[in-house]
Design a protein around this motif. Structure first.
Motif, PDB file in Angstrom:
ATOM      1  N   PRO A  18      20.434  12.554  35.776  1.00 26.52           N
ATOM      2  CA  PRO A  18      20.545  13.332  37.044  1.00 26.52           C
ATOM      3  C   PRO A  18      19.438  12.990  37.827  1.00 26.52           C
ATOM      4  O   PRO A  18      18.357  12.359  37.663  1.00 26.52           O
ATOM      5  CB  PRO A  18      20.311  14.919  36.689  1.00 26.52           C
ATOM      6  CG  PRO A  18      19.584  14.933  35.339  1.00 26.52           C
ATOM      7  CD  PRO A  18      19.731  13.591  34.888  1.00 26.52           C
ATOM      8  N   ALA A  48      12.695  17.071  41.770  1.00 26.08           N
ATOM      9  CA  ALA A  48      11.186  17.590  41.827  1.00 26.08           C
ATOM     10  C   ALA A  48      10.560  16.666  42.761  1.00 26.08           C
ATOM     11  O   ALA A  48       9.327  17.194  43.360  1.00 26.08           O
ATOM     12  CB  ALA A  48      10.617  17.769  40.424  1.00 26.08           C
ATOM     13  N   ALA A  49      10.918  15.407  42.856  1.00 24.93           N
ATOM     14  CA  ALA A  49       9.914  14.577  43.449  1.00 24.93           C
ATOM     15  C   ALA A  49      10.403  14.415  45.079  1.00 24.93           C
ATOM     16  O   ALA A  49       9.757  14.059  45.620  1.00 24.93           O
ATOM     17  CB  ALA A  49      10.195  13.089  42.864  1.00 24.93           C
ATOM     18  N   ARG A 107       8.210  15.467  47.962  1.00 27.23           N
ATOM     19  CA  ARG A 107       7.021  14.695  48.041  1.00 27.23           C
ATOM     20  C   ARG A 107       7.617  13.415  48.903  1.00 27.23           C
ATOM     21  O   ARG A 107       6.972  13.148  49.819  1.00 27.23           O
ATOM     22  CB  ARG A 107       6.307  14.137  46.853  1.00 27.23           C
ATOM     23  CG  ARG A 107       5.647  15.154  46.119  1.00 27.23           C
ATOM     24  CD  ARG A 107       5.021  14.569  44.904  1.00 27.23           C
ATOM     25  NE  ARG A 107       4.332  15.618  44.211  1.00 27.23           N
ATOM     26  CZ  ARG A 107       2.896  15.939  44.756  1.00 27.23           C
ATOM     27  NH1 ARG A 107       2.573  15.575  45.723  1.00 27.23           N
ATOM     28  NH2 ARG A 107       2.315  17.088  43.906  1.00 27.23           N
ATOM     29  N   GLY A 162      -0.612  14.426  41.208  1.00 26.75           N
ATOM     30  CA  GLY A 162       0.405  14.451  42.420  1.00 26.75           C
ATOM     31  C   GLY A 162       0.882  13.202  42.904  1.00 26.75           C
ATOM     32  O   GLY A 162       1.616  13.186  43.967  1.00 26.75           O
ATOM     33  N   THR A 218       3.938  10.936  42.724  1.00 27.31           N
ATOM     34  CA  THR A 218       5.471  11.049  42.353  1.00 27.31           C
ATOM     35  C   THR A 218       6.099   9.906  41.483  1.00 27.31           C
ATOM     36  O   THR A 218       6.755  10.291  40.697  1.00 27.31           O
ATOM     37  CB  THR A 218       6.303  11.032  43.676  1.00 27.31           C
ATOM     38  OG1 THR A 218       5.891   9.841  44.445  1.00 27.31           O
ATOM     39  CG2 THR A 218       6.050  12.179  44.367  1.00 27.31           C
ATOM     40  N   PHE A 268       5.716  11.334  37.980  1.00 26.88           N
ATOM     41  CA  PHE A 268       7.004  12.103  37.642  1.00 26.88           C
ATOM     42  C   PHE A 268       8.252  11.353  37.431  1.00 26.88           C
ATOM     43  O   PHE A 268       8.930  11.606  36.220  1.00 26.88           O
ATOM     44  CB  PHE A 268       7.161  13.303  38.628  1.00 26.88           C
ATOM     45  CG  PHE A 268       8.365  14.019  38.773  1.00 26.88           C
ATOM     46  CD1 PHE A 268       8.429  14.864  37.604  1.00 26.88           C
ATOM     47  CD2 PHE A 268       9.713  13.390  39.264  1.00 26.88           C
ATOM     48  CE1 PHE A 268       9.661  15.682  37.604  1.00 26.88           C
ATOM     49  CE2 PHE A 268      10.679  14.270  39.238  1.00 26.88           C
ATOM     50  CZ  PHE A 268      10.788  15.302  38.217  1.00 26.88           C
ATOM     51  N   GLU A 269       8.290  10.356  38.469  1.00 29.61           N
ATOM     52  CA  GLU A 269       9.744   9.767  38.213  1.00 29.61           C
ATOM     53  C   GLU A 269       9.798   8.681  37.002  1.00 29.61           C
ATOM     54  O   GLU A 269      10.718   8.661  36.240  1.00 29.61           O
ATOM     55  CB  GLU A 269       9.810   8.507  39.372  1.00 29.61           C
ATOM     56  CG  GLU A 269      10.253   9.335  40.532  1.00 29.61           C
ATOM     57  CD  GLU A 269      10.148   8.699  41.875  1.00 29.61           C
ATOM     58  OE1 GLU A 269       9.822   7.576  41.938  1.00 29.61           O
ATOM     59  OE2 GLU A 269      10.435   9.159  42.954  1.00 29.61           O
ATOM     60  N   HIS A 320      10.534  11.161  34.204  1.00 26.06           N
ATOM     61  CA  HIS A 320      12.161  11.659  34.227  1.00 26.06           C
ATOM     62  C   HIS A 320      12.938  10.698  33.910  1.00 26.06           C
ATOM     63  O   HIS A 320      13.813  10.787  33.139  1.00 26.06           O
ATOM     64  CB  HIS A 320      12.425  11.783  35.827  1.00 26.06           C
ATOM     65  CG  HIS A 320      13.541  12.509  36.016  1.00 26.06           C
ATOM     66  ND1 HIS A 320      14.714  11.717  36.550  1.00 26.06           N
ATOM     67  CD2 HIS A 320      14.218  13.723  36.232  1.00 26.06           C
ATOM     68  CE1 HIS A 320      15.690  12.561  36.542  1.00 26.06           C
ATOM     69  NE2 HIS A 320      15.533  13.525  36.255  1.00 26.06           N
ATOM     70  N   ALA A 322      15.014  12.102  30.907  1.00 28.45           N
ATOM     71  CA  ALA A 322      16.149  12.577  31.490  1.00 28.45           C
ATOM     72  C   ALA A 322      17.587  12.526  30.796  1.00 28.45           C
ATOM     73  O   ALA A 322      18.308  13.437  30.382  1.00 28.45           O
ATOM     74  CB  ALA A 322      16.392  12.317  33.018  1.00 28.45           C
ATOM     75  N   PHE A 363      12.864  19.920  34.282  1.00 26.72           N
ATOM     76  CA  PHE A 363      11.773  19.181  34.764  1.00 26.72           C
ATOM     77  C   PHE A 363      11.131  19.649  35.658  1.00 26.72           C
ATOM     78  O   PHE A 363       9.800  19.349  35.964  1.00 26.72           O
ATOM     79  CB  PHE A 363      12.418  17.784  35.289  1.00 26.72           C
ATOM     80  CG  PHE A 363      12.830  16.997  34.001  1.00 26.72           C
ATOM     81  CD1 PHE A 363      11.643  15.878  33.880  1.00 26.72           C
ATOM     82  CD2 PHE A 363      13.935  16.710  33.562  1.00 26.72           C
ATOM     83  CE1 PHE A 363      11.831  15.113  32.639  1.00 26.72           C
ATOM     84  CE2 PHE A 363      14.257  15.798  32.372  1.00 26.72           C
ATOM     85  CZ  PHE A 363      13.118  15.139  32.100  1.00 26.72           C
ATOM     86  N   VAL A 364      11.619  20.559  36.559  1.00 26.34           N
ATOM     87  CA  VAL A 364      10.574  21.603  37.395  1.00 26.34           C
ATOM     88  C   VAL A 364       9.573  22.261  36.705  1.00 26.34           C
ATOM     89  O   VAL A 364       8.451  22.189  36.776  1.00 26.34           O
ATOM     90  CB  VAL A 364      11.428  22.324  38.475  1.00 26.34           C
ATOM     91  CG1 VAL A 364      10.785  23.467  39.119  1.00 26.34           C
ATOM     92  CG2 VAL A 364      12.357  21.493  39.311  1.00 26.34           C
ATOM     93  N   VAL A 375       6.953  19.702  35.470  1.00 28.29           N
ATOM     94  CA  VAL A 375       5.988  19.460  36.459  1.00 28.29           C
ATOM     95  C   VAL A 375       4.981  20.830  36.635  1.00 28.29           C
ATOM     96  O   VAL A 375       3.621  20.678  36.763  1.00 28.29           O
ATOM     97  CB  VAL A 375       6.639  19.203  37.619  1.00 28.29           C
ATOM     98  CG1 VAL A 375       5.649  19.099  38.835  1.00 28.29           C
ATOM     99  CG2 VAL A 375       7.405  17.732  37.610  1.00 28.29           C
TER     100      VAL A 375
END
Lengths: 311, 188
Positions: free
Chosen positions: A31, A35-36, A39, B18, B20, B23-24, B27, B31, B56-57, B60
């Motif tokens: 998916p 969440a990113a 930003r 912070g 991104t 996070f990516e 993920h 994921a 995933f929220v 974070v």
């Protein structure tokens, strides 16, 4: 042997599970990383406004530089104010060559900064105008779609109203037809022969007689009691049988009635109204049947009308 | 869980700052497994995507509480995923019995958990070849059971067959696979 088999099963099962897990993970659709996203929006906003921010910083820096150079000149002039007053020549009042060069450099820097700033501002303005135009176009498109949707909705509403009116009209027609049918039936069944017709009937059936004696004579002349019995034998429906039984009683009483006895006449008249006999008679007259029966019932009603007139 | 090609600790640190991209990276690596777990747990694709994003929220939001000394990131993520899925399960009808929770959990099993008895890549590759050689109907049953994670009841429901028939056919498929692997020198 069984243990070996179980071990074997266990290994195959393990392999299948491991294989399945890998296949599932490989095939699972990833998916989007939502969440990113916020930003990314922030980055986009910063990217859009960065040129303006840079231009503003440059403007402030250029202005500061220019004012600093002016202050520097003023300071030097103030220092010169404190020196002994001497007659000034044109060379004395003019700035030194090095100062002139500094001022020229500062002015050049300020000019360059201002030119950059103007270029940046122009670029930002163009970007904003483009964006504004795009938004305006998009808004116009949305408005058009909204107008189309409104028009479509109005059309559908009109169709719905027309359809509803048609339904109501048809329902009204059906209601009117039902009402008319009911009224016609009511008129056919409940209508009573008029007094004139009853008088005419008595005059023909019992000429030269009046009052209750005319009623009795007419019933005898028209053999209503005998016809009632004959009809009773031919009638099979329970409703008709019941009515004819009661009429037989009425005509038997009429045969034996002393027409000079007012009380007896009044009692007989009351008998013709008991047990909703008139209503039963009216309903029976409105129902389909043979001519004999219809005629008999009509004559009975004429007799009863005459009884009402006399009583 | 799958071995990571990125520097996981670095990605976590970047995410905490912070950045991104951190996070990516996390993920992109995890994921797929989380989605596979949710799909094998019987959630529809739409629900699975919703839940995956929810998971995933949460990751974070609570990443600051993750302590690498107490376990791998994948195990921590698996705990969050199971909790989120379990909460949703409470509202689910009886179809959940069509899926094997044990198989779903194996999708989230960390490398540490499977290290003791993981099969060799060669064996899995050989098994994959053998499965490809199975008749189409048996291959479908094997995929429904081990890839989709369905129970025999779930397979029976999908294939519109009695459960006993499904069991019989699965046994037959396993027998064929065992023979095929043996022919490749793998005792299964």
């Amino acid at each position: 042997m069984d243990a070996e088999r179980n071990n074997s099963n266990g290994r195959l099962e393990r392999m299948l599970r491991e294989w399945g897990a890998e296949q599932a993970a490989r095939q699972a659709p990833a998916p989007p990383a939502v969440a990113a996203a916020p930003r990314r929006n922030v980055v986009a906003v910063i990217g859009r406004w960065a040129p303006l921010a840079a231009a503003a910083v440059l403007l402030i820096a250029a202005a500061g530089l220019y004012r600093a150079s002016l202050r520097h000149d003023g300071h030097e002039m103030a220092e010169s104010d404190q020196a002994p007053v001497l007659p000034l020549t044109r060379e004395d009042t003019a700035p030194a060559p090095s100062q002139q060069a500094d001022q020229a450099r500062a002015a050049e820097k300020a000019d360059a900064a201002l030119a950059d700033l103007l270029a940046e501002l122009e670029s930002a303005r163009e970007a904003l105008m483009t964006e504004r135009q795009r938004s305006t176009d998009e808004l116009a498109g949305l408005r058009q779609r909204l107008a189309d949707a409104d028009s479509e909705m109005a059309r559908m509403r009109r169709m719905y109203d027309l359809e509803r009116q048609e339904r109501l009209r048809q329902a009204s027609l059906v209601g009117q037809a039902d009402s008319a049918r009911a009224r016609a039936q009511e008129m056919a069944t409940a209508a009573l022969p008029s007094a004139d017709v009853a008088t005419l009937y008595l005059a023909i059936a019992a000429p030269g007689q009046t009052g209750m004696s005319a009623v009795k004579a007419a019933a005898q002349a028209r053999q209503l009691a005998g016809r009632c019995l004959a009809l009773r034998e031919r009638t099979e429906d329970e409703y008709g049988v019941r009515l004819l039984d009661r009429l037989e009683v009425v005509f038997t009483r009429l045969e034996m009635l002393d027409v000079t006895d007012d009380r007896a006449v009044a009692a007989f008249a009351a008998l013709t109204r008991t047990g909703q006999m008139r209503e039963l008679l009216a309903q029976a007259a409105g129902q389909p049947g043979n001519d004999d029966r219809r005629q008999f019932l009509l004559e009975v009603r004429l007799i009863f009308q005459a009884v009402d007139d006399v009583a | 869980m799958a071995s990571t090609e990125i520097d996981e600790q670095d990605a976590i640190a970047r995410c905490l700052r912070g950045d991104t991209s951190g996070f990516e990276d996390l993920h992109s690596v995890h994921a797929g497994r989380v989605m596979a777990y949710l799909l094998r747990s019987g959630f529809s694709r739409h629900d699975a995507e919703d839940l995956c994003q929810d998971i995933f929220v949460r990751v974070v939001k609570s990443l600051a509480t993750f302590d690498p000394l107490r376990g791998a990131f994948s195990a921590w993520l698996a705990t969050i995923a199971r909790n989120v899925a379990r909460k949703r399960w409470r509202r689910r009808p009886a179809e959940e019995f069509d899926f094997d929770p044990e198989l779903a959990n194996e999708t989230l099993a960390s490398a540490d958990e499977t290290a003791g008895h993981a099969e060799s890549a060669e064996a899995i590759e050989a098994l994959d070849e053998c499965i490809e050689r199975l008749p189409a109907d048996l291959r479908r049953l094997i995929r429904l059971r081990y890839v989709d994670g369905r129970t025999t009841r779930g397979i029976a429901s999908v294939t519109d067959s009695p459960e006993a028939t499904v069991r019989l056919h699965l046994d037959k498929a396993r027998d064929l696979l065992r023979r095929c692997l043996k022919s490749k020198g793998i005792d299964a």
